[in-house]
Design a protein around this motif. Structure first.
Motif, mmCIF file in Angstrom:
data_model
loop_
_atom_site.group_PDB
_atom_site.id
_atom_site.type_symbol
_atom_site.label_atom_id
_atom_site.label_comp_id
_atom_site.label_asym_id
_atom_site.label_seq_id
_atom_site.Cartn_x
_atom_site.Cartn_y
_atom_site.Cartn_z
ATOM 1 N N VAL A 723 -9.207 -8.421 22.276
ATOM 2 C CA VAL A 723 -10.267 -7.937 21.238
ATOM 3 C C VAL A 723 -11.524 -7.538 22.301
ATOM 4 O O VAL A 723 -12.121 -8.311 23.028
ATOM 5 C CB VAL A 723 -10.746 -9.249 20.458
ATOM 6 N N SER A 724 -11.870 -6.212 22.255
ATOM 7 C CA SER A 724 -12.808 -5.719 23.145
ATOM 8 C C SER A 724 -14.453 -6.158 22.531
ATOM 9 O O SER A 724 -15.123 -6.547 23.476
ATOM 10 C CB SER A 724 -12.718 -4.023 23.114
ATOM 11 N N ASN A 725 -14.595 -6.376 21.503
ATOM 12 C CA ASN A 725 -15.617 -6.728 21.015
ATOM 13 C C ASN A 725 -15.437 -7.382 19.383
ATOM 14 O O ASN A 725 -14.797 -6.800 18.673
ATOM 15 C CB ASN A 725 -16.589 -5.609 20.894
ATOM 16 N N ALA A 726 -16.370 -8.444 19.219
ATOM 17 C CA ALA A 726 -16.215 -8.907 17.835
ATOM 18 C C ALA A 726 -16.791 -8.302 16.753
ATOM 19 O O ALA A 726 -16.362 -8.676 15.404
ATOM 20 C CB ALA A 726 -16.522 -10.571 18.017
ATOM 21 N N SER A 727 -17.566 -7.487 17.167
ATOM 22 C CA SER A 727 -18.093 -6.488 16.049
ATOM 23 C C SER A 727 -17.463 -5.335 15.850
ATOM 24 O O SER A 727 -17.202 -4.538 16.733
ATOM 25 C CB SER A 727 -19.592 -5.965 16.267
ATOM 26 N N PRO A 728 -16.895 -5.220 14.538
ATOM 27 C CA PRO A 728 -16.160 -4.083 14.140
ATOM 28 C C PRO A 728 -17.003 -2.537 14.576
ATOM 29 O O PRO A 728 -16.330 -1.566 14.522
ATOM 30 C CB PRO A 728 -15.641 -4.075 12.650
ATOM 31 N N THR A 729 -18.271 -2.577 14.578
ATOM 32 C CA THR A 729 -19.223 -1.265 14.698
ATOM 33 C C THR A 729 -19.297 -1.104 16.238
ATOM 34 O O THR A 729 -19.818 -0.050 16.434
ATOM 35 C CB THR A 729 -20.348 -1.595 13.930
ATOM 36 N N ALA A 730 -18.768 -1.935 17.112
ATOM 37 C CA ALA A 730 -19.143 -1.654 18.426
ATOM 38 C C ALA A 730 -18.175 -0.537 19.006
ATOM 39 O O ALA A 730 -17.139 -0.278 18.657
ATOM 40 C CB ALA A 730 -19.169 -2.993 19.337
ATOM 41 N N LYS A 731 -18.372 -0.297 20.445
ATOM 42 C CA LYS A 731 -17.516 0.726 20.745
ATOM 43 C C LYS A 731 -16.901 0.045 22.085
ATOM 44 O O LYS A 731 -17.329 -1.257 22.553
ATOM 45 C CB LYS A 731 -18.423 1.758 21.344
ATOM 46 N N VAL A 732 -15.705 0.531 22.327
ATOM 47 C CA VAL A 732 -15.031 0.112 23.410
ATOM 48 C C VAL A 732 -15.694 0.021 25.035
ATOM 49 O O VAL A 732 -16.132 1.057 25.243
ATOM 50 C CB VAL A 732 -13.447 0.693 23.685
ATOM 51 N N SER A 733 -15.831 -1.029 25.451
ATOM 52 C CA SER A 733 -16.684 -1.094 26.867
ATOM 53 C C SER A 733 -15.838 -0.832 27.808
ATOM 54 O O SER A 733 -14.548 -1.157 27.922
ATOM 55 C CB SER A 733 -17.398 -2.510 26.758
ATOM 56 N N MET A 734 -16.408 -0.262 28.864
ATOM 57 C CA MET A 734 -15.648 0.204 30.152
ATOM 58 C C MET A 734 -15.131 -1.024 30.797
ATOM 59 O O MET A 734 -13.979 -1.329 31.415
ATOM 60 C CB MET A 734 -16.609 0.922 31.215
ATOM 61 N N GLU A 735 -15.835 -2.210 30.775
ATOM 62 C CA GLU A 735 -15.314 -3.604 31.241
ATOM 63 C C GLU A 735 -13.913 -3.977 30.619
ATOM 64 O O GLU A 735 -12.951 -4.356 31.492
ATOM 65 C CB GLU A 735 -16.249 -4.600 30.956
ATOM 66 N N SER A 736 -13.867 -3.989 29.283
ATOM 67 C CA SER A 736 -12.682 -4.436 28.560
ATOM 68 C C SER A 736 -11.666 -3.360 29.142
ATOM 69 O O SER A 736 -10.458 -3.761 29.062
ATOM 70 C CB SER A 736 -12.859 -4.627 27.155
ATOM 71 N N LEU A 737 -11.830 -2.046 29.237
ATOM 72 C CA LEU A 737 -10.734 -1.265 29.573
ATOM 73 C C LEU A 737 -10.368 -1.343 30.911
ATOM 74 O O LEU A 737 -9.088 -1.222 31.140
ATOM 75 C CB LEU A 737 -11.428 0.303 29.355
ATOM 76 N N GLU A 738 -11.196 -1.714 31.705
ATOM 77 C CA GLU A 738 -10.662 -2.183 33.140
ATOM 78 C C GLU A 738 -9.976 -3.117 33.132
ATOM 79 O O GLU A 738 -9.028 -3.534 33.924
ATOM 80 C CB GLU A 738 -11.889 -1.957 34.121
ATOM 81 N N SER A 739 -10.302 -4.223 32.337
ATOM 82 C CA SER A 739 -9.654 -5.658 32.378
ATOM 83 C C SER A 739 -8.453 -5.376 31.886
ATOM 84 O O SER A 739 -7.235 -5.893 32.509
ATOM 85 C CB SER A 739 -10.613 -6.393 31.409
#
Length: 760
Positions: A723-739
Motif C-alpha cells: 500500500v503506497s498511500n492509505a488515501s485513494p486520491t494520493a499519488k505514488v511516492s518515489m519513496e514507495s517506488l524505491e522501496s
C-alpha cells in the motif's frame, strides 16, 4: 485415524463459491436449510413475522413454564402468537378472562453470556440443529427446547438480512460504476464513428481502427457484466434495458444486439453460425479420436504432435497465407481423468464466471457476449453462445491473447458430451480479418462419464495466431505451444477439480487438517487462500487491468510496476496499491525451486520481511494428493514484531505457484474458528514457476524445423504488492517506488544465493 467433521456440512451451490459478497458466515450457511432434517429453518415456517428477537443480547419474549403447552397452532383466530411469546402474556389475575382486570406486563427472558456463547459455538458448526441437538443443548443450558429453537431461528434471520443489505449495496455501487464506464465508451465510439452507418470513418489510420475495436470489446464486456448484476439484484429481468442507458430511444445503434456491437458483424445469419459449429463438432470428434498419421507421438518429449500436412488433406483446409500477416499454428491434444461429475463440469464451461474461476492463471477476462441459441434448460445441450476471452501468462513480459469465439455444448450420448469452440470471423465475407490477431480453429473437449464421480476428458487446442515479438526468455515456451496449449488447460482443470474435492470433504484425516479443529474453520481458510491466489493471478499478467511501466534497477533486474486505486473493495486495503513484478531464468528445475519456496523452515532465507526470524507452522491443510498442494498458516517471529501469513501452494504438470498474504493475527484466529473470511482485506504476493520450454519440441510438423536446445531450467516470476498511500486520491511516492524495487531485488538475490545460482 480421521477426525469426523461431518456435522451438517453446508452444500456449495456454485462450482467455486465466490468470496466477494459473503459476510459473517452467510456464505457458508446459505442453502443449508435444504440439508437440515428436523428444522425447516425460516422464520415464516415456525413463528409469525413479529418473532424477531435480539440475538446476542438474548431478549426473547415468552410464556411462563405453566403455559408451555399453548402455541400458535392452538391459539384463537383473534390473535396469532409468535414463537417469542413463549414466556410472556400471562393470564388474568383472577383467571376469569374478564376485562375488569389489567393484564400483567409481558415477562422477558434475557439469555446469559454463557448461554449465548454455547449457542453461538453450535451455530458456527450447525446453523440448523436437529431436534436431538436442540434437546441436548437446552438441557445443558437450562432452557426450554423452544427457546433454543427460536434463538437459532432469529439468528439465521439476522444474518440473512445483514448479508442481503450488504450485497445490494455492493451491487448497486458496481452497477453505477459500470453505467458510467459504459456511457463514456459509447460517447467515445459515437464521436469516432460515421453517424449514418456506425462504422469507423474511412480516413482513419490502422491505429485508430484498432482503438475503435478495443472500445467495442470493452463495451461488450461491460454490457455482459451489467446484465449479470442487474439480474442478481433483481431490479429488472435479464434482457431489459434501463431507461437511462440510452440517450436516443430510436437510435439504431442502441437497438443492435451485443453480438453486432461487439464484433462489427452486422446482419450475420444464425444458420451460418449453426453450420460452422456443426462442422467444428465433427472436426473436434475426429481430432480427439484419431491416431497416426494425424497425431504422431514425440520420442523425446512423449507429447503428441499434429501432422499438419495430413490435417490439411483430411479436413480440406486452405492455406491462410494469401497476402495476410504471417500466422503461427499451435495444435495440441491431452487426455486426463478429472474428479467431477459431468453436469457440474459442463455447467462450469457454459457459465462464463465459473469458467474464469476454474482457470485463474490462464483467463484474465471473459464474457458471454450473446446467447445465439438457448439449449435445454436442464443440461445446456444445444446451447450456442458468443464468448470473449483474454488469455494471459503469469508475467507482464508476454502480451495477452484476445479471442472471440462461439462455444457450442452438445450431448452426444447418455455418457458423452462435447464442448466446441470455434472462431466465426469467416462466417461473413465483410469481416475485417486484419483486426483478428488470434482465432480458434475447431477446439474444445470431449467429456466421457466414467461413473463414481469421474470423467475422462480429451482436450484439443488448435489456435492460429498472428506472429508477434515475444521476450527471448519466453519465446520457447510460447512458440512450442506449451503456454496456451492443451497440457496447460488439462493440468489446471485436474488441479482445480481436485481442490474442489478436498474443499467439500466432510471426513478429513487429521494429517490433512493439522491445526484446525472444525470443518467450518477449514473451509474458511481454504476460501481465503483461494481468494489470495485469484488476486495474485489478476495482478500479475499483462491484462489491460494493469498498466505496466519499466523502472531502472540498481542490480540490473527487469522490474515493472503498476498502480491502482481501491476505493470500496473490502477484499483489499483501501488506498493506492503498488505492484512490482520481475521475471528471471534460473538454472534449477521447477520442482526444486517450488520445494525451496514453499518450505517454511527455509522461508527466512529469502523473505526480507521476516528479518531472519523463525517461522512456525500454525496450520497445514492438504488440497490434493500431491503434498505440495496445501494451504498453510505461518507465524513469523522477528526481533521487531510478529505476524501471521496465509500461504497457498499449488503445483501441477505444467506450473507451480507459491502465493502468500499477511493477515492480522486476531482476524486469522477468527477465520480458523469458522468465521467468514470474505471481508478480510488481503494483499497477495508470491511466485509463479514455469518450465522454460527449452526441452520442448514444436507441436506442428511442417517443412520448416524449429531450432532445438537441450538446456532446461525454470522461469520464475516474483510479484510483490504494497500500500503506497492509505488515501485513494494520493499519488505514488518515489519513496514507495524505491522501496518495492529494492525489495524485489533483495528477494531475488537471496533466492539465487540459497540455490547457488548467482550470476557469474
Amino acid at each position: 485415524m480421521g477426525v469426523d467433521m461431518s456435522s451438517n456440512p453446508p452444500p456449495t451451490k456454485n462450482f467455486f463459491p465466490s468470496p466477494a459478497l459473503s459476510l459473517s458466515l452467510a456464505g457458508i450457511f446459505r442453502g443449508a436449510a435444504a440439508a437440515a432434517g428436523g428444522d425447516h429453518g425460516g422464520v415464516g415456517d415456525e413463528g409469525d413475522e413479529g418473532s424477531v428477537g435480539c440475538v446476542g443480547g438474548g431478549m426473547v419474549r415468552g410464556r411462563r413454564e405453566e403455559t408451555a403447552e399453548i402455541s400458535s397452532e392452538n391459539s384463537g383466530p383473534a390473535r396469532s402468537r409468535s414463537g417469542d411469546d413463549f414466556e410472556g402474556d400471562e393470564d388474568d389475575e383472577d383467571g376469569d378472562g374478564g376485562g375488569g382486570k389489567k393484564k400483567k406486563r409481558k415477562k422477558y427472558h434475557r439469555h446469559t453470556a454463557e448461554q449465548i456463547r454455547e449457542m453461538e459455538t453450535l451455530f458456527k458448526d450447525s446453523p440448523h440443529p436437529d431436534e436431538k441437538q436442540r434437546q441436548q443443548l437446552s438441557k445443558q443450558l437450562g432452557l426450554h427446547p423452544r427457546q433454543v429453537k427460536f434463538w437459532f431461528q432469529n439468528r439465521r434471520t439476522q444474518i440473512k438480512a445483514i448479508q442481503e443489505r450488504h450485497e445490494n449495496s455492493l451491487l448497486k455501487s458496481e452497477i453505477d460504476k459500470l453505467k458510467e464506464e459504459n456511457k463514456s465508451l459509447r460517447d467515445a465510439i459515437q464521436k469516432s464513428s460515421c453517424p449514418s452507418c456506425g462504422f469507423a470513418s474511412a480516413g482513419k489510420d490502422a491505429t485508430q481502427a484498432a482503438e475503435d475495436q478495443q472500445l467495442r470489446i470493452e463495451n461488450a464486456k461491460l454490457k455482459a457484466e451489467l446484465e449479470k448484476l442487474r439480474s442478481m439484484v433483481g431490479n429488472q429481468p435479464p434482457g431489459t434495458e434501463p431507461p437511462s442507458s440510452s440517450s436516443s430511444a430510436g437510435s439504431d445503434q442502441e437497438n443492435k444486439s451485443s453480438l453486432d456491437f461487439y464484433t462489427g458483424v452486422f446482419g450475420i445469419d444464425k444458420s451460418k453460425i449453426m453450420d460452422t459449429v456443426n462442422q467444428a463438432l465433427e472436426e473436434l470428434r475426429k481430432m480427439a479420436a484419431a491416431g497416426e498419421p494425424l497425431w504422431v507421438r514425440s520420442v523425446e518429449t512423449g507429447r503428441e504432435i499434429l501432422n499438419y500436412d495430413e490435417y490439411m488433406r483430411e479436413f480440406s483446409v486452405e492455406s491462410s497465407s494469401n497476402g495476410k500477416p504471417k500466422r503461427s499454428i499451435e495444435a495440441s491434444r491431452e487426455t486426463g481423468v478429472v474428479f467431477v461429475d459431468i453436469p457440474r463440469l459442463v455447467g462450469s464451461f457454459m457459465d462464463v464466471n465459473q469458467w474464469k474461476e476454474m482457470f485463474p492463471g490462464l483467463i484474465s477476462k471473459a464474457a458471454t457476449v450473446d446467447v445465439i441459441v438457448n439449449g435445454d434448460d436442464a443440461n445446456r445441450s444445444g446451447t450456442v453462445q458468443l464468448m470473449f476471452a483474454e488469455l494471459q501468462m503469469p508475467t507482464p513480459m508476454v502480451p495477452t491473447r484476445e479471442i472471440y469465439f462461439v462455444r457450442y455444448c452438445k450431448q452426444l450420448s447418455s455418457e458423452q458430451w462435447a464442448i466446441v469452440d470455434v472462431s466465426i470471423d469467416k462466417a461473413e465475407e465483410n469481416i475485417d480479418a486484419s483486426l483478428v490477431k488470434c482465432r480458434k480453429r475447431p477446439s474444445g473437449c470431449i467429456i466421457e462419464d466414467k461413473s463414481n464421480g469421474h470423467c475422462k476428458v480429451t482436450c484439443v487446442e488448435h489456435l492460429e495466431c498472428q506472429k508477434s515479438t515475444i521476450h527471448t526468455m519466453y519465446r520457447s515456451i510460447v512458440s512450442s505451444g506449451l503456454a496456451f496449449g492443451a497440457k496447460h488447460w488439462m493440468a489446471t482443470l485436474q488441479l482445480q477439480c481436485e481442490r474442489l474435492v478436498f474443499f467439500m470433504a466432510t471426513n478429513v484425516p487429521a494429517k490433512d487438517s493439522n491445526g484446525v479443529a472444525t470443518l467450518a474453520g477449514r473451509k474458511s481458510i481454504l476460501k481465503l487462500a483461494q481468494r489470495v491466489t485469484w488476486g495474485f493471478c489478476r495482478a500479475l499478467g499483462a491484462s489491460s487491468f494493469n498498466s505496466w511501466t519499466k523502472v531502472p534497477s540498481k542490480t540490473g533486474e527487469d522490474i515493472r510496476v503498476s498502480s491502482r486505486k481501491n476505493l470500496n473493495d473490502p477484499g483489499e486495503p483501501i488506498g493506492v496499491i503498488l505492484c512490482a513484478v520481475s521475471s528471471v531464468w534460473l538454472p534449477v528445475s521447477p520442482g526444486t525451486l517450488f520445494d525451496f519456496l514453499r518450505d517454511d523452515a527455509r522461508r527466512h532465507e529469502w523473505d526480507v520481511m521476516a528479518n531472519g526470524g523463525q517461522v512456525q507452522s500454525i496450520a497445514n491443510l492438504a488440497q490434493g494428493q500431491d503434498r505440495g498442494n496445501s494451504v498453510t498458516v505461518q507465524a513469523i517471529k522477528s526481533k521487531k514484531n510478529s505476524m501471521w501469513v496465509v500461504q497457498d501452494c499449488c503445483t501441477n504438470a505444467y506450473e507451480s505457484m507459491v502465493v502468500y498474504a499477511h493477515v492480522d493475527i486476531a482476524s486469522m484466529q477468527a477465520i480458523m474458528t469458522g468465521c467468514d473470511s470474505g471481508s478480510i482485506a488481503v494483499l497477495p504476493s508470491g511466485f509463479s514457476i514455469l518450465p522454460d520450454g527449452l526441452e520442448s519440441r514444436p507441436l506442428v510438423i511442417s517443412s520448416r524445423q524449429e531450432e532445438k536446445s537441450s538446456d532446461a531450467g525454470s522461469l520464475l516470476t516474483i510479484g510483490l504488492q504494497i500500500v503506497s498511500n492509505a488515501s485513494p486520491t494520493a499519488k505514488v511516492s518515489m519513496e514507495s517506488l524505491e522501496s518495492i524495487t529494492a525489495l524485489i531485488s533483495c528477494t531475488l538475490r537471496n533466492i539465487k544465493i540459497s540455490l547457488q545460482c548467482e550470476d557469474g
